[in-house]
Motif scaffolding. Structure first.
Motif, PDB file in Angstrom:
ATOM      1  N   PRO A 207       0.934  -0.722  -0.338  1.00 16.18           N
ATOM      2  CA  PRO A 207      -0.087   0.056  -0.651  1.00 16.18           C
ATOM      3  C   PRO A 207       0.659   0.901  -0.341  1.00 16.18           C
ATOM      4  O   PRO A 207       0.556   2.285  -0.545  1.00 16.18           O
ATOM      5  N   SER A 208       2.337   1.111   0.518  1.00 13.35           N
ATOM      6  CA  SER A 208       2.685   2.411   0.395  1.00 13.35           C
ATOM      7  C   SER A 208       4.325   2.079   0.902  1.00 13.35           C
ATOM      8  O   SER A 208       4.437   0.807   0.900  1.00 13.35           O
ATOM      9  N   PHE A 209       5.276   2.850   0.109  1.00 11.17           N
ATOM     10  CA  PHE A 209       6.552   2.104   0.751  1.00 11.17           C
ATOM     11  C   PHE A 209       7.243   3.887   1.260  1.00 11.17           C
ATOM     12  O   PHE A 209       6.846   4.801   0.958  1.00 11.17           O
ATOM     13  N   GLU A 210       8.304   3.671   2.216  1.00  8.68           N
ATOM     14  CA  GLU A 210       9.103   4.372   2.814  1.00  8.68           C
ATOM     15  C   GLU A 210      10.535   4.643   2.429  1.00  8.68           C
ATOM     16  O   GLU A 210      11.037   3.326   2.853  1.00  8.68           O
ATOM     17  N   LEU A 211      10.494   5.517   1.838  1.00  9.83           N
ATOM     18  CA  LEU A 211      12.719   5.581   0.906  1.00  9.83           C
ATOM     19  C   LEU A 211      13.193   6.416   1.724  1.00  9.83           C
ATOM     20  O   LEU A 211      12.728   6.973   2.913  1.00  9.83           O
ATOM     21  N   VAL A 212      14.293   6.198   2.049  1.00  4.56           N
ATOM     22  CA  VAL A 212      15.754   7.463   3.004  1.00  4.56           C
ATOM     23  C   VAL A 212      16.219   7.457   1.189  1.00  4.56           C
ATOM     24  O   VAL A 212      17.010   6.814   1.052  1.00  4.56           O
ATOM     25  N   ALA A 213      16.393   9.022   1.680  1.00  7.82           N
ATOM     26  CA  ALA A 213      17.196   9.614   0.302  1.00  7.82           C
ATOM     27  C   ALA A 213      18.416  10.084   0.843  1.00  7.82           C
ATOM     28  O   ALA A 213      18.482  10.296   2.542  1.00  7.82           O
ATOM     29  N   PHE A 214      19.591   9.927   0.440  1.00  6.58           N
ATOM     30  CA  PHE A 214      20.630  11.081   0.950  1.00  6.58           C
ATOM     31  C   PHE A 214      21.145  12.067  -0.525  1.00  6.58           C
ATOM     32  O   PHE A 214      21.415  11.626  -1.476  1.00  6.58           O
ATOM     33  N   ALA A 215      21.896  12.931   0.507  1.00  8.76           N
ATOM     34  CA  ALA A 215      23.230  13.776  -0.109  1.00  8.76           C
ATOM     35  C   ALA A 215      24.199  14.101   0.224  1.00  8.76           C
ATOM     36  O   ALA A 215      24.219  13.770   1.442  1.00  8.76           O
ATOM     37  N   THR A 216      25.345  13.466  -0.598  1.00 10.76           N
ATOM     38  CA  THR A 216      26.691  13.104  -0.018  1.00 10.76           C
ATOM     39  C   THR A 216      27.481  14.200  -1.014  1.00 10.76           C
ATOM     40  O   THR A 216      27.096  13.938  -2.041  1.00 10.76           O
ATOM     41  N   THR A 217      28.510  14.526  -0.876  1.00  7.87           N
ATOM     42  CA  THR A 217      29.820  15.201  -1.556  1.00  7.87           C
ATOM     43  C   THR A 217      30.791  13.759  -2.515  1.00  7.87           C
ATOM     44  O   THR A 217      30.404  12.883  -1.746  1.00  7.87           O
ATOM     45  N   PRO A 218      31.254  13.901  -3.103  1.00 13.33           N
ATOM     46  CA  PRO A 218      32.334  13.235  -3.699  1.00 13.33           C
ATOM     47  C   PRO A 218      32.514  12.323  -3.164  1.00 13.33           C
ATOM     48  O   PRO A 218      33.786  11.159  -2.437  1.00 13.33           O
ATOM     49  N   ASP A 219      33.804  13.025  -1.917  1.00 10.06           N
ATOM     50  CA  ASP A 219      34.010  12.405  -0.862  1.00 10.06           C
ATOM     51  C   ASP A 219      33.767  12.433  -0.016  1.00 10.06           C
ATOM     52  O   ASP A 219      34.517  11.314   1.627  1.00 10.06           O
ATOM     53  N   GLY A 220      32.479  11.763   0.511  1.00 11.29           N
ATOM     54  CA  GLY A 220      31.889  11.215   1.182  1.00 11.29           C
ATOM     55  C   GLY A 220      31.487  12.306   2.313  1.00 11.29           C
ATOM     56  O   GLY A 220      30.805  11.281   3.421  1.00 11.29           O
ATOM     57  N   TYR A 221      31.555  13.307   2.516  1.00  7.31           N
ATOM     58  CA  TYR A 221      31.090  13.959   3.314  1.00  7.31           C
ATOM     59  C   TYR A 221      29.393  14.491   3.016  1.00  7.31           C
ATOM     60  O   TYR A 221      28.838  14.358   2.059  1.00  7.31           O
ATOM     61  N   THR A 222      28.248  14.242   4.174  1.00  9.34           N
ATOM     62  CA  THR A 222      27.493  14.366   4.371  1.00  9.34           C
ATOM     63  C   THR A 222      26.985  15.560   5.135  1.00  9.34           C
ATOM     64  O   THR A 222      26.861  15.879   6.680  1.00  9.34           O
ATOM     65  N   PRO A 223      26.197  16.556   3.778  1.00  5.90           N
ATOM     66  CA  PRO A 223      26.053  17.961   4.573  1.00  5.90           C
ATOM     67  C   PRO A 223      24.322  18.032   4.722  1.00  5.90           C
ATOM     68  O   PRO A 223      24.222  18.811   5.564  1.00  5.90           O
ATOM     69  N   GLU A 224      23.648  16.834   4.778  1.00  6.47           N
ATOM     70  CA  GLU A 224      22.292  16.797   5.394  1.00  6.47           C
ATOM     71  C   GLU A 224      21.829  15.657   6.373  1.00  6.47           C
ATOM     72  O   GLU A 224      22.780  14.580   5.896  1.00  6.47           O
ATOM     73  N   TYR A 225      20.813  15.760   6.713  1.00  6.58           N
ATOM     74  CA  TYR A 225      20.324  13.905   7.738  1.00  6.58           C
ATOM     75  C   TYR A 225      19.383  13.552   6.487  1.00  6.58           C
ATOM     76  O   TYR A 225      19.092  14.490   5.244  1.00  6.58           O
ATOM     77  N   PRO A 226      19.876  11.802   6.516  1.00  2.00           N
ATOM     78  CA  PRO A 226      18.729  10.989   5.611  1.00  2.00           C
ATOM     79  C   PRO A 226      17.059  11.733   5.377  1.00  2.00           C
ATOM     80  O   PRO A 226      17.091  11.907   6.478  1.00  2.00           O
ATOM     81  N   LEU A 227      17.166  11.920   4.628  1.00  2.43           N
ATOM     82  CA  LEU A 227      15.505  12.498   4.366  1.00  2.43           C
ATOM     83  C   LEU A 227      14.626  11.312   3.926  1.00  2.43           C
ATOM     84  O   LEU A 227      14.558  10.674   3.260  1.00  2.43           O
TER      85      LEU A 227
END
Length: 855
Positions: A207-227
């Protein structure tokens, strides 16, 4: 990762300075490389301030924890503030604790926070400080139509982070539909953040899906929380409503009121709830029999109710309905399903049982019991073999004495009339009964009368009767221990025709103990044996058979109630008493009296014996209660067995002496008592163990072997060196000494024994030193103590024996003396030879065990 965070209230810097000092001291032990992060003086709540390489410090860490509650550490090493912070000093610090819960290994990372303004002064002016713009890193509503036809891949939405203005951002997703089942249903373009669906989806399955999105820099730096991305599957009306059962069976009572609930049907629809796809409508399509219409169905609840009160089970006992359910709120284009429904009409007691006749006639002989005399029938229209059909019969008149009973035949529903108490023709020749019939269930019909009635006339027939044992149980009271031959009133039966007991004979049919004899003509009983109330508690019953001259009989029971007399003294049942001397000084003894309580306690306990007897000096009795006393020992008795006579007297003076076996043991509990392990018995005699007895027997055997060897050696030596002893060596003995040197009263010479003639003969000397004894076919040499024993010519069985030397074939033997007058000389001669052989040996060696002394 979440939308932009509002700043919080500031916190003090003193704690941070203390933490810095503590962290520096701690890292002196087991710390990783210090990490420096450049941050502004004011930090907003939930702000990303930098990233720490945790793997470089501790790869196997399973637990990550910040010692400063103002900061939060993620698994990838990202550092966030938990609330707004104002850094007062140029440098602050906090510690990250890494630990492995399995190996219990721990490491720490010191994180130093430097003011960004200070750093900017040192940097080149061309460097650019990261500034945040309005953020777009937030979930966007998204949905996918169920069973979509494409085209695929189907674009859903674009996810984007505002940090892409300053960094190169790569986008990725995970969760169900991506790397979990159903796999590869969704994917995102790495560079653009465009989200796509690859195939059709069934909403009833997912009935629904709950996905987690990630935003990272090429060197692995994560400037945002997972969405978190929520994707809803839009429903399509692709499922038919289905009844929970294909055939419903309900029941309703006849004559029910209008609106009575019959039952409820239910259907389910797998489509999305609270939509037209699952809004169902119920209806009745057809009823059989069709007329009249008796039922209706609620369109939304599916409840079936009655529309008429004319339901009559006796006319129609079952109705069949065809029912329908349709979705889309019952619109014509909605999907529909049908089912069958059976409604059974339940019976109620709306019909009374009715007698087929209004009067009946029956007859029975007097004195007959448990005999069927009549059957009455009823009719009932209600459902057969139910409580509405089964009839209960009852007497309305005529059975006040309880002579009759009437029961229902469960198969035919007839009333069966029985005689249960004998009728007496002499008292009444005819009886009239009035009976009524009702159903087991209460009547709820419209008739005013609730019971149907009928009359039964019973004629009693006369017959010649036998004797009557009335009452059947008769009792007499007799004192126990009455003399044998005592007579007492017995059993009495009578002739019902005359009311007299004459002509009736009696005999006992059962007398378990054979205590009494019954007089044949009068029924009087005679005591044959001593009656013992204690042997037969309660009432002693004797079965009596009474008969008349025609052989007709009746059976009765004579109960003998034995009255107690004080013929038993109190007795102590537990005759073995164990006292563990180490932990106990006394033991409690309890007495019981088999007589009745009036002849029983309170008891008086006393020791049986005279005033100066040994029992009274050794034991003492102290009363505990009416039935018990305490036995105590005196004067520190030795371990062992003792017999203690105790007299117990009841309240009327009847007494009995019980010999108690008292065991005084060296134990802790009575179960540990073993009297044979105690050091001494009660009489002071030493108890020898089996090994001590065996050692004594072996010592005796060894002593006999030594003596036998000496005797045999003396006999052989005397034959070689004959020597005559003086005649005055009388009254001398060979005794055992426990010393190796001679005593003060012994005289010892270097060449043998010193002897003193006291008087006597060589015969006495011979008798003193040794004699030949025969017992049980065996011959031994016996050494005798005492100066008055003499050798009486070794007499046995009328013959004289002496010790003589007999040499045959170069051997010396010890043989019997023969002849009468020469017995004394032979003995003297043999003694001389014995002395010649033993003198030098006894002087050198044997003197240690034996010494020749005078009396």
């Amino acid at each position: 990762m979440a939308p932009a965070r509002a700043p919080g209230s500031p916190s003090g810097a003193l704690c941070r300075q203390l933490l810095l000092t503590l962290a520096i001291l701690t890292f002196a032990c087991d710390a990783c490389k210090t990490v420096t992060l450049h941050v502004p003086a004011k930090l907003d709540a939930e702000k990303f301030i930098g990233r720490v390489n945790l793997k470089e410090c501790f790869k196997s860490a399973t637990l990550i924890h910040s010692r400063d509650p103002d900061f939060q550490i993620l698994e990838d090493g990202s550092v966030y503030t938990t609330h707004a912070i104002l850094l007062s000093s140029e440098k602050s610090s906090f510690t990250i604790l890494l630990s492995n819960t399995e190996t219990h290994e721990e490491k720490e990372i010191l994180v130093l926070l430097e003011h960004q303004t200070k750093v900017l002064k040192k940097r080149h002016s061309q460097e650019k400080v990261l500034r945040r713009a309005k953020r777009r890193w937030a979930p966007i509503p998204c949905s996918v139509p169920e069973n979509s036809l494409g085209p695929f891949p189907l674009f859903l939405q674009q996810i984007q982070s505002d940090t892409a203005q300053n960094y190169t951002i790569y986008y990725s997703i995970s969760g169900p539909g991506v790397d979990k089942e159903p796999r590869n249903l969704f994917y995102v373009e790495r560079d653009t953040g465009n989200l796509f669906c690859t195939r059709a989806v069934d909403r009833e399955t997912y009935p629904s899906f709950e996905l987690v999105a990630f935003a990272t820099t090429p060197d692995g730096y994560t400037p945002e929380y997972p969405l978190t991305l929520f994707i809803r599957i839009e429903d399509e009306n692709d499922n038919y409503p289905i009844f929970t059962e294909t055939n419903y069976i309900f029941k309703v009572f006849e004559n029910s009121k209008v609106g009575t609930t019959v039952g409820q049907v239910c259907a389910t629809d797998k489509d999305e709830p609270d939509t037209l796809h699952t809004r169902l409508r119920y209806s009745i399509i057809e009823q059989f029999p069709a007329s009249p219409t008796l039922f209706s169905m609620h369109p939304t609840t599916g409840v079936i109710t009655t529309t008429s009160s004319q339901l009559d089970r006796e006319l129609i006992d079952k109705y069949q309905l065809k029912i329908k359910v349709q979705d889309m709120d019952g619109q014509y284009f909605g999907l529909q399903t049908t089912a069958a429904c059976v409604i059974n009409i339940e019976d109620v007691n709306d019909n009374l049982p009715t007698f087929t006749r209004s009067s009946y006639v029956a007859s029975v002989e007097e004195n007959r019991i448990d005999v069927e005399i009549l059957r009455v029938a009823v009719q009932d229209k209600d459902l057969i073999h139910t409580a509405n059909w089964r009839a209960n019969y009852t007497f309305l008149k005529g059975n006040e004495d309880g002579n009759f009973k009437i029961v229902t035949d469960s198969q035919t529903n007839e009333g069966v009339l029985y005689v249960v108490k004998p009728l007496n023709y002499e008292e009444k020749q005819q009886l009239t009964l009035q009976i009524g019939a009702v159903n087991e269930a209460p009547y709820i019909g419209s008739s005013r009368s609730t019971m149907n009635m009928a009359t039964v006339t019973v004629n009693v027939q006369n017959q010649d009767e036998g004797p009557e044992c009335d009452p059947r149980l008769q009792t007499v009271r007799i004192k126990e221990n009455v003399p044998v031959g005592t007579k007492n009133v017995g059993y009495k039966a009578y002739d019902p025709e005359t009311g007299s007991s004459s002509g009736i004979r009696y005999m006992k049919s059962s007398d378990p103990e054979g205590w009494v004899d019954v007089d044949e003509n009068s029924g009087v009983i005679t005591i044959l044996k001593r009656l013992d109330r204690e042997a037969r508690s309660g009432v002693y019953n004797i079965s009596i058979l009474a008969s008349d001259k025609d052989g007709r009989t009746c059976n009765g029971v004579l109960g003998i109630i034995l009255e107690d007399v004080n013929d038993n003294g109190p007795v102590i049942r537990q005759r073995t008493v164990i006292i563990c001397k180490t932990v106990m000084s006394s033991a409690e003894i309890v007495a019981v009296d088999p007589d009745e309580p009036i002849h029983g306690p309170p008891f008086d306990f006393s020791l049986e014996g005279v005033l100066d007897s040994e029992v009274l000096r050794m034991w003492r009795l102290t009363k505990v209660n009416d039935t018990a006393a305490r036995l105590s020992y005196l004067n520190d008795l030795q371990f062992g067995k003792y017999t203690v006579p105790v007299r117990v007297t009841d309240r009327l003076g009847q007494s009995l002496v019980t010999q108690l076996d008292v065991r005084l043991c060296d134990c802790v509990t009575p179960n540990d008592c073993d009297i044979y392990r105690s050091p001494r018995t009660g009489n002071g005699e030493v108890i020898l163990g089996k090994w001590a007895i065996l050692a004594i027997l072996l010592g005796i055997a060894l002593l006999f072997c030594i003596l036998f060897t000496l005797v045999c050696g003396a006999t052989t030596g005397a034959a070689k060196k004959p020597k005559v002893f003086p005649d005055d060596l009388a009254q001398q003995n060979l005794i055992v000494s426990n010393t190796e040197a001679p005593g003060d009263d012994k005289v010892y010479s270097t060449n043998g024994f010193t002897t003193h003639a006291v008087g006597g003969s060589a015969q006495g000397i011979c008798g003193t030193l040794g004699s030949r004894v025969k017992s049980g076919g065996q011959e031994t040499i016996e050494m005798v103590k005492g100066g008055h024993q003499t050798l009486e010519s070794c007499q046995e069985a009328g013959h004289h024996h002496t010790l003589e030397r007999c040499k045959e074939g170069g051997q010396h033997t010890l043989d019997s003396c023969r002849g009468g007058p020469t017995a004394t000389d032979n003995c003297k001669y043999t003694y001389s030879e014995w002395y010649t052989y033993t003198q030098p040996r006894l002087g050198e060696e044997s003197i240690r065990g034996h010494t020749l002394v005078k009396n």
